[in-house]
Design a protein around this motif. Sequence first.
Motif, PDB file in Angstrom:
ATOM      1  N   ALA A  71       0.806  -1.217   0.000  1.00 23.19           N
ATOM      2  CA  ALA A  71       0.000   0.000   0.000  1.00 23.19           C
ATOM      3  C   ALA A  71       0.843   1.273   0.000  1.00 23.19           C
ATOM      4  O   ALA A  71       0.438   2.294  -0.565  1.00 23.19           O
ATOM      5  CB  ALA A  71      -0.925   0.003   1.216  1.00 23.19           C
ATOM      6  N   GLU A  72       2.037   1.235   0.610  1.00 23.82           N
ATOM      7  CA  GLU A  72       2.792   2.463   0.843  1.00 23.82           C
ATOM      8  C   GLU A  72       4.083   2.573   0.038  1.00 23.82           C
ATOM      9  O   GLU A  72       4.701   3.643   0.007  1.00 23.82           O
ATOM     10  CB  GLU A  72       3.116   2.577   2.338  1.00 23.82           C
ATOM     11  N   VAL A  73       4.503   1.460  -0.605  1.00 29.61           N
ATOM     12  CA  VAL A  73       5.730   1.485  -1.407  1.00 29.61           C
ATOM     13  C   VAL A  73       5.381   0.969  -2.800  1.00 29.61           C
ATOM     14  O   VAL A  73       5.433  -0.225  -3.072  1.00 29.61           O
ATOM     15  CB  VAL A  73       6.838   0.619  -0.786  1.00 29.61           C
ATOM     16  N   GLN A 115      17.825  -5.584  -0.503  1.00 27.99           N
ATOM     17  CA  GLN A 115      16.917  -4.760  -1.304  1.00 27.99           C
ATOM     18  C   GLN A 115      15.680  -4.348  -0.511  1.00 27.99           C
ATOM     19  O   GLN A 115      15.126  -3.267  -0.720  1.00 27.99           O
ATOM     20  CB  GLN A 115      16.506  -5.522  -2.561  1.00 27.99           C
ATOM     21  N   LEU A 116      15.259  -5.184   0.420  1.00 27.03           N
ATOM     22  CA  LEU A 116      14.051  -4.880   1.193  1.00 27.03           C
ATOM     23  C   LEU A 116      14.306  -3.853   2.299  1.00 27.03           C
ATOM     24  O   LEU A 116      13.370  -3.203   2.762  1.00 27.03           O
ATOM     25  CB  LEU A 116      13.492  -6.168   1.807  1.00 27.03           C
ATOM     26  N   GLY A 117      15.555  -3.679   2.719  1.00 29.93           N
ATOM     27  CA  GLY A 117      15.854  -2.831   3.867  1.00 29.93           C
ATOM     28  C   GLY A 117      15.201  -1.457   3.857  1.00 29.93           C
ATOM     29  O   GLY A 117      14.540  -1.064   4.835  1.00 29.93           O
ATOM     30  N   VAL A 159      10.653   3.645   4.686  1.00 35.80           N
ATOM     31  CA  VAL A 159       9.469   4.339   4.167  1.00 35.80           C
ATOM     32  C   VAL A 159       8.335   4.257   5.186  1.00 35.80           C
ATOM     33  O   VAL A 159       7.699   5.271   5.524  1.00 35.80           O
ATOM     34  CB  VAL A 159       9.014   3.735   2.826  1.00 35.80           C
ATOM     35  N   LEU A 160       8.077   3.062   5.693  1.00 36.23           N
ATOM     36  CA  LEU A 160       7.011   2.887   6.676  1.00 36.23           C
ATOM     37  C   LEU A 160       7.300   3.659   7.959  1.00 36.23           C
ATOM     38  O   LEU A 160       6.397   4.255   8.556  1.00 36.23           O
ATOM     39  CB  LEU A 160       6.827   1.403   6.989  1.00 36.23           C
ATOM     40  N   HIS A 161       8.567   3.674   8.360  1.00 36.52           N
ATOM     41  CA  HIS A 161       8.946   4.409   9.573  1.00 36.52           C
ATOM     42  C   HIS A 161       8.685   5.902   9.393  1.00 36.52           C
ATOM     43  O   HIS A 161       8.150   6.565  10.296  1.00 36.52           O
ATOM     44  CB  HIS A 161      10.426   4.164   9.869  1.00 36.52           C
ATOM     45  N   GLY A 162       9.031   6.441   8.237  1.00 37.14           N
ATOM     46  CA  GLY A 162       8.768   7.851   7.965  1.00 37.14           C
ATOM     47  C   GLY A 162       7.281   8.157   7.984  1.00 37.14           C
ATOM     48  O   GLY A 162       6.848   9.184   8.518  1.00 37.14           O
ATOM     49  N   LEU A 204       5.978   8.245  11.523  1.00 34.65           N
ATOM     50  CA  LEU A 204       6.370   9.470  12.234  1.00 34.65           C
ATOM     51  C   LEU A 204       5.713  10.716  11.648  1.00 34.65           C
ATOM     52  O   LEU A 204       5.806  11.792  12.235  1.00 34.65           O
ATOM     53  CB  LEU A 204       7.892   9.646  12.186  1.00 34.65           C
ATOM     54  N   GLY A 205       5.074  10.548  10.489  1.00 37.08           N
ATOM     55  CA  GLY A 205       4.551  11.717   9.797  1.00 37.08           C
ATOM     56  C   GLY A 205       5.652  12.593   9.261  1.00 37.08           C
ATOM     57  O   GLY A 205       5.491  13.822   9.158  1.00 37.08           O
ATOM     58  N   ASP A 206       6.784  11.973   8.904  1.00 36.26           N
ATOM     59  CA  ASP A 206       7.956  12.701   8.418  1.00 36.26           C
ATOM     60  C   ASP A 206       8.183  12.349   6.948  1.00 36.26           C
ATOM     61  O   ASP A 206       8.801  11.327   6.637  1.00 36.26           O
ATOM     62  CB  ASP A 206       9.191  12.335   9.238  1.00 36.26           C
ATOM     63  N   PRO A 207       7.695  13.180   6.029  1.00 32.71           N
ATOM     64  CA  PRO A 207       7.821  12.854   4.606  1.00 32.71           C
ATOM     65  C   PRO A 207       9.262  12.804   4.114  1.00 32.71           C
ATOM     66  O   PRO A 207       9.556  12.124   3.134  1.00 32.71           O
ATOM     67  CB  PRO A 207       7.047  13.979   3.913  1.00 32.71           C
ATOM     68  N   GLU A 208      10.176  13.500   4.791  1.00 33.36           N
ATOM     69  CA  GLU A 208      11.576  13.487   4.364  1.00 33.36           C
ATOM     70  C   GLU A 208      12.195  12.098   4.572  1.00 33.36           C
ATOM     71  O   GLU A 208      12.920  11.591   3.709  1.00 33.36           O
ATOM     72  CB  GLU A 208      12.370  14.540   5.108  1.00 33.36           C
ATOM     73  N   ILE A 209      11.927  11.490   5.732  1.00 38.81           N
ATOM     74  CA  ILE A 209      12.431  10.142   5.989  1.00 38.81           C
ATOM     75  C   ILE A 209      11.839   9.163   4.986  1.00 38.81           C
ATOM     76  O   ILE A 209      12.543   8.305   4.433  1.00 38.81           O
ATOM     77  CB  ILE A 209      12.107   9.704   7.427  1.00 38.81           C
ATOM     78  N   ALA A 210      10.538   9.295   4.736  1.00 38.62           N
ATOM     79  CA  ALA A 210       9.891   8.411   3.770  1.00 38.62           C
ATOM     80  C   ALA A 210      10.475   8.593   2.370  1.00 38.62           C
ATOM     81  O   ALA A 210      10.671   7.622   1.630  1.00 38.62           O
ATOM     82  CB  ALA A 210       8.387   8.665   3.753  1.00 38.62           C
ATOM     83  N   LYS A 211      10.779   9.832   2.014  1.00 36.48           N
ATOM     84  CA  LYS A 211      11.359  10.122   0.699  1.00 36.48           C
ATOM     85  C   LYS A 211      12.741   9.494   0.557  1.00 36.48           C
ATOM     86  O   LYS A 211      13.074   8.921  -0.486  1.00 36.48           O
ATOM     87  CB  LYS A 211      11.436  11.637   0.498  1.00 36.48           C
TER      88      LYS A 211
END
Length: 245
Positions: free
Chosen positions: A117-119, A208-210, A215-218, A221-228
């Motif tokens: 759903a998220e990646v 490769q999965l790391g 992405v999920l952690h970002g 946290l509601g942190d789009p930079e980490i997800a990016k």
Amino acid sequence: MTFLGEGWDSTAVLVGGRWVERRPRRPEIGPQLVRESVVMPWLAPLLPLPVPVPVVVSHDPVVVRHELVPGEELTSPGAVQGRQLGEFLRALHAAPVSEAVARGAGPRPLPVERFRAEVDVPGGEELLAKIAGLPADTLVHGDLGPDHVLGRDGVLTGVIDFGDLHVGDAAIDLAWALHCTPPEFADAVAETYGVTDELRERALVWHQLGPWHEVLHGNDLGDPEIAKIGLAGVQERLKTWVTPR
């Protein structure tokens, strides 16, 4: 007290220059820290390098404490450290699974539906299909990298952070060691451990999965930079090819 750092799951401070005190950052991490206090006293004597052996000093809130494992985060490792890590992983992966399970170290399901759903990336579904077919029959560290492998003066001095210890695929502990380190280190790990081509390919899948977890952690946290940053890592690692040694 001296602040040591803050990971995804817990914070750590140094008490009296000798004891590391850890507290969960989220409520669901409390039982994980308590589990370490049960598993690690049994596991530590089986391993050739020092590891944390936590003791619960408070249940509400959860606080654990263990003696400081000496050393610094691993940088520019060579063949000597590679052989040491290969020996360490052989010992860890030989630990009796049934005894680990009896102490609470069971399988750890992956958040596959959240990944879907998220990646959303080309080739992502193929990677998830590979993960689904991998074995889960070995006691593994689960989060082995340069920040959890400590060294000093050209040798390893310990391995820390067993919060993700679980019964899974042995290759997950080889992902960083084989695919993110200098050739002399990776080759020494592979030779000492006895890495086969099939095991190396499985390690690449975990490598490769790391960044998917980042992405999920970002997102959590509601942190789009980490997800990016995590998404960029996902895309980069999916380009990786297996390179025989």
